[in-house]
Design an enzyme around this catalytic site. Structure first.
Site, PDB file in Angstrom:
ATOM      1  N   TYR A 142       7.521  -7.673   7.714  1.00  0.00           N
ATOM      2  CA  TYR A 142       7.899  -9.083   7.807  1.00  0.00           C
ATOM      3  C   TYR A 142       7.514  -9.856   6.542  1.00  0.00           C
ATOM      4  O   TYR A 142       7.716 -11.065   6.474  1.00  0.00           O
ATOM      5  CB  TYR A 142       7.404  -9.749   9.089  1.00  0.00           C
ATOM      6  CG  TYR A 142       5.951  -9.602   9.470  1.00  0.00           C
ATOM      7  CD1 TYR A 142       4.932  -9.986   8.611  1.00  0.00           C
ATOM      8  CD2 TYR A 142       5.604  -9.132  10.731  1.00  0.00           C
ATOM      9  CE1 TYR A 142       3.600  -9.889   8.991  1.00  0.00           C
ATOM     10  CE2 TYR A 142       4.284  -9.026  11.130  1.00  0.00           C
ATOM     11  CZ  TYR A 142       3.279  -9.410  10.242  1.00  0.00           C
ATOM     12  OH  TYR A 142       1.964  -9.323  10.625  1.00  0.00           O
ATOM     13  N   LYS A 157       1.700 -12.289   3.984  1.00  0.00           N
ATOM     14  CA  LYS A 157       2.068 -10.949   3.501  1.00  0.00           C
ATOM     15  C   LYS A 157       3.172 -11.040   2.449  1.00  0.00           C
ATOM     16  O   LYS A 157       3.211 -10.242   1.506  1.00  0.00           O
ATOM     17  CB  LYS A 157       2.517 -10.060   4.665  1.00  0.00           C
ATOM     18  CG  LYS A 157       1.434  -9.745   5.698  1.00  0.00           C
ATOM     19  CD  LYS A 157       0.394  -8.774   5.199  1.00  0.00           C
ATOM     20  CE  LYS A 157      -0.502  -8.265   6.333  1.00  0.00           C
ATOM     21  NZ  LYS A 157      -1.619  -7.446   5.845  1.00  0.00           N
TER      22      LYS A 157
END
Ligand code: HXC
Length: 254
Positions: A142, A157
């Site tokens: 993701y 992330k």
């Protein structure tokens, strides 16, 4: 002479498996974590493997603690060549119900923590004239897909993935360093799997979404990490390798 690697969040799951595999591969291993009891257990478990290691209690959100951990490691082992930014924090929460502090907490651990440790590391490289050092970041698919229900983790992330590529260029030129990332899929016996697979039915749904039909293991992640930090991967820089049984190609993360 053995090289030294520091693994953040190394007292459980993938972090611990990477610490074990790297010590088995001949690295000096330093494990950091927040939980004193888990650090003590990790210390004991690593003692069963030949070579050298130590454990340090710290929180990656604290820049001074990251500097202190790097300096303590340099004092003990001479220099610190490699860092695995594995420490993470995450929870499932619809974004419209998230508090500002919930957002900040995950961003602080995942994105700022990765910066804090990487920045402390490069200061050590400068002082010790380390060339050819390495950073391995742990992301998730993701980072480039949507992360519905885990917005802070997904945004963080994504930032870490970009930092991987940015530093691969900046610090590749400047320090001959290799900066890479692993994107693990659903991995059994990890905080991520425990938290994100909220029920046995949900875990089963995730499993069915993996083309290989199973969760991965921390040991499989550790095997890839060991290779990525080895001289066999000496031309790998700025790359993110998904080790996920084909999961991200098939479905959204959950
Ligand atoms: C909504 C929540 C919440 C939840 C915490 N918060 N949990 N909000 N739903 N389930 C909010 C709190 O209310 C608080 O905001 C803020 O977040 C900080 O919470 P604390 O508990 O005080 O923070 P802390 O003790 O520092 O803990 C951080 C944590 C925790 C991230 C919340 O879960 C943690 O330390 N986790 C580490 C391990 C971990 O998460 N591992 C999984 C990584 S999985 P307020 O406003 O109330 O003050 C991963 C990717 C997996 O990274 C990918 C798989 C495909």
């Amino acid at each position: 002479m053995a090289k030294t690697v520091l693994v953040t969040g190394g007292t459980s799951g993938m972090g611990k498996a990477m610490a074990i595999a790297l010590k088995e591969a001949g690295w000096n291993v330093v494990v950091t974590g927040r939980n004193a009891e888990r650090l003590q257990q990790t210390d004991q478990d690593l003692q069963a493997i030949d070579g050298h290691h130590s454990v340090i209690q710290m929180d990656v959100r604290d820049p001074d603690a990251c500097i202190a951990a790097v300096n303590q490691t340099r004092q003990q082992f001479g220099q610190l060549e490699a860092l695995i930014n594995n420490a993470a924090g995450n929870f499932i929460c619809p974004t419209d119900e998230l508090s500002p502090n919930g957002w900040k907490t995950v961003i602080d651990i995942v994105l700022n923590g990765t910066f804090n440790c990487s920045h402390a590391l490069v200061k050590g490289w400068q002082e010790d004239n380390v060339s050819g050092g390495q950073i391995l970041n742990i992301v998730a698919s993701y980072a480039w897909q949507a992360g519905a229900g885990v917005a802070p983790s997904a945004a963080a992330k994504a930032g870490v993935l970009n930092l991987t590529r940015t530093l691969a260029v900046e610090w590749g030129y400047k320090y001959g360093a290799r900066i890479n990332a692993i994107s693990p899929g659903p991995i059994e016996r990890t905080g991520g799997a425990d938290k994100l697979a909220m029920s046995p039915e949900h875990a089963e749904r995730i499993r069915r979404n993996v083309p290989l039909g199973r969760f991965g293991t921390p040991e499989e992640i550790a095997g890839l990490a060991t290779w990525m930090l080895s001289d066999q991967a000496s031309y790998l820089n700025g790359e993110c390798i998904a080790l996920d049984g084909g999961h991200w190609l098939n479905k959204q993360p959950f």
